[in-house]
Design a protein around this motif. Structure first.
Motif, short mmCIF file in Angstrom:
data_model
loop_
_atom_site.label_atom_id
_atom_site.label_comp_id
_atom_site.label_asym_id
_atom_site.label_seq_id
_atom_site.Cartn_x
_atom_site.Cartn_y
_atom_site.Cartn_z
N LEU A 31 0.83 -1.20 0.00
CA LEU A 31 0.00 0.00 0.00
C LEU A 31 0.86 1.26 0.00
O LEU A 31 0.56 2.23 -0.70
CB LEU A 31 -0.92 0.01 1.22
N VAL A 32 1.94 1.24 0.78
CA VAL A 32 2.83 2.40 0.87
C VAL A 32 3.47 2.69 -0.48
O VAL A 32 3.61 3.86 -0.88
CB VAL A 32 3.91 2.17 1.94
N ARG A 33 3.83 1.66 -1.19
CA ARG A 33 4.48 1.85 -2.50
C ARG A 33 3.61 2.67 -3.44
O ARG A 33 4.12 3.42 -4.28
CB ARG A 33 4.77 0.49 -3.15
N LEU A 39 1.42 8.35 6.47
CA LEU A 39 1.54 8.47 7.91
C LEU A 39 1.37 7.10 8.53
O LEU A 39 0.36 6.42 8.30
CB LEU A 39 0.47 9.41 8.47
N ASP A 40 2.34 6.68 9.34
CA ASP A 40 2.28 5.42 10.07
C ASP A 40 2.02 5.75 11.54
O ASP A 40 2.90 6.26 12.24
CB ASP A 40 3.60 4.66 9.91
N VAL A 101 -1.69 4.41 7.95
CA VAL A 101 -1.70 3.00 8.33
C VAL A 101 -1.48 2.87 9.83
O VAL A 101 -0.89 3.72 10.47
CB VAL A 101 -0.61 2.18 7.58
N MET A 102 -2.01 1.77 10.38
CA MET A 102 -1.72 1.34 11.74
C MET A 102 -1.43 -0.15 11.66
O MET A 102 -2.31 -0.94 11.33
CB MET A 102 -2.89 1.61 12.68
N THR A 103 -0.19 -0.53 11.96
CA THR A 103 0.22 -1.92 11.83
C THR A 103 0.42 -2.53 13.22
O THR A 103 0.30 -1.85 14.24
CB THR A 103 1.52 -2.03 11.03
N ILE A 233 -9.04 -9.01 11.39
CA ILE A 233 -10.00 -8.18 10.66
C ILE A 233 -9.17 -7.05 10.06
O ILE A 233 -8.77 -6.12 10.76
CB ILE A 233 -11.11 -7.62 11.56
N VAL A 234 -8.87 -7.17 8.78
CA VAL A 234 -8.02 -6.22 8.08
C VAL A 234 -8.92 -5.28 7.27
O VAL A 234 -9.71 -5.73 6.46
CB VAL A 234 -7.02 -6.91 7.14
N SER A 235 -8.79 -4.00 7.52
CA SER A 235 -9.67 -3.00 6.89
C SER A 235 -8.87 -1.99 6.10
O SER A 235 -7.89 -1.43 6.61
CB SER A 235 -10.50 -2.27 7.95
N VAL A 236 -9.29 -1.74 4.87
CA VAL A 236 -8.74 -0.67 4.05
C VAL A 236 -9.89 0.30 3.79
O VAL A 236 -10.83 -0.03 3.07
CB VAL A 236 -8.13 -1.19 2.73
#
Length: 241
Positions: A31-33, A39-40, A101-103, A233-236
């Motif tokens: 996604l970053v690419r 912003l992380d 993003v929040m990882t 639960i991965v959300s975009v």
């Protein structure tokens, strides 16, 4: 207040070894690419943004974290912007960003409803037109905390790391201790954490309240469909129409 494991420089230095690069990192790096300004939130040691810069990302890369110990590791890379603070306290943080993003399950440290609402409103305000917000939380139905036991302790660089639940799932949160011990240390270091576990419906309620909507939702970083037994639960997300 950030957990002791993140503020203590000796413990923060162990983070990347305890949490080596994996499928989640690949998911977010992809996604970053494709984004200009990134912003992380809860960037930790900054591994994601550092890797993006090393690959040649030329846009703005900004890492935000409240833990000085983690940022001390992240600041090894001077061509990434590092900000100490939270979404609610970082007055120097200016958008817009094409991607937030929040990882590493960082979303789950927002325990109180008010904190979730305030933080998501801040994310919404930082997004550029067409921007996206991507994060993951552990699926409460998968009961990840059942595996957080001393019997599953690991040893990294001579340091034994063990987890133990001290307050089980009450329908909202789980509290657990992480104990770090090693020969030669004066004593063990204990870091207590409390995490919020939200269902898909609860997540969508908070997102909707901030004017956001999940444009894509997965049950894992392989982009598999979300099911009752999915671990994640991965959300975009995008701004709601």
């Amino acid at each position: 207040m950030p957990d002791h494991a993140f503020t203590d420089a000796r413990l923060a230095a162990l983070y990347d070894t305890l949490n080596p690069w994996g499928p989640g990192d690949d998911f977010y790096l992809d996604l970053v690419r494709g984004a200009g300004a990134v912003l992380d939130v809860g960037c930790g040691t900054g591994a994601l943004l550092v890797r993006a810069r090393e690959e040649g990302h030329r846009g703005r890369l900004c890492g935000l974290d409240p833990a000085a110990g983690m940022l001390a590791v992240a600041r090894r890379r001077a061509d990434v912007e590092w900000v100490e603070g939270t979404l609610g306290s970082a007055a120097r943080l200016e958008g817009p960003f094409d991607l937030v993003v929040m990882t590493g399950h960082a979303f789950q440290v927002w325990v109180d409803d008010a904190e979730i609402r305030t933080s998501l409103a801040a994310v919404r305000g930082l997004l550029a037109p067409g921007g996206r917000f991507a994060f993951e939380t552990r699926n409460p139905a998968a009961r990840a905390w059942a595996g957080w036991t001393p019997a599953r302790a690991v040893e990294v660089d001579g340091v034994r790391v063990a987890h133990e639940v001290v307050a089980g799932f009450d329908g909202r949160t789980v509290t657990f201790d992480t104990t770090f011990s090693a020969a030669g240390w004066a004593g063990a270091e204990v870091s207590r954490s409390t995490l919020r576990f939200l269902s898909e419906g609860e997540l969508d309620g908070f997102l909707g309240g901030a004017g956001l909507v999940a444009g894509a939702r997965y049950g894992g970083f392989d982009r598999s469909p979300l099911t009752a037994s999915s671990p994640e639960i991965v959300s975009v997300c995008r701004v709601a129409d």
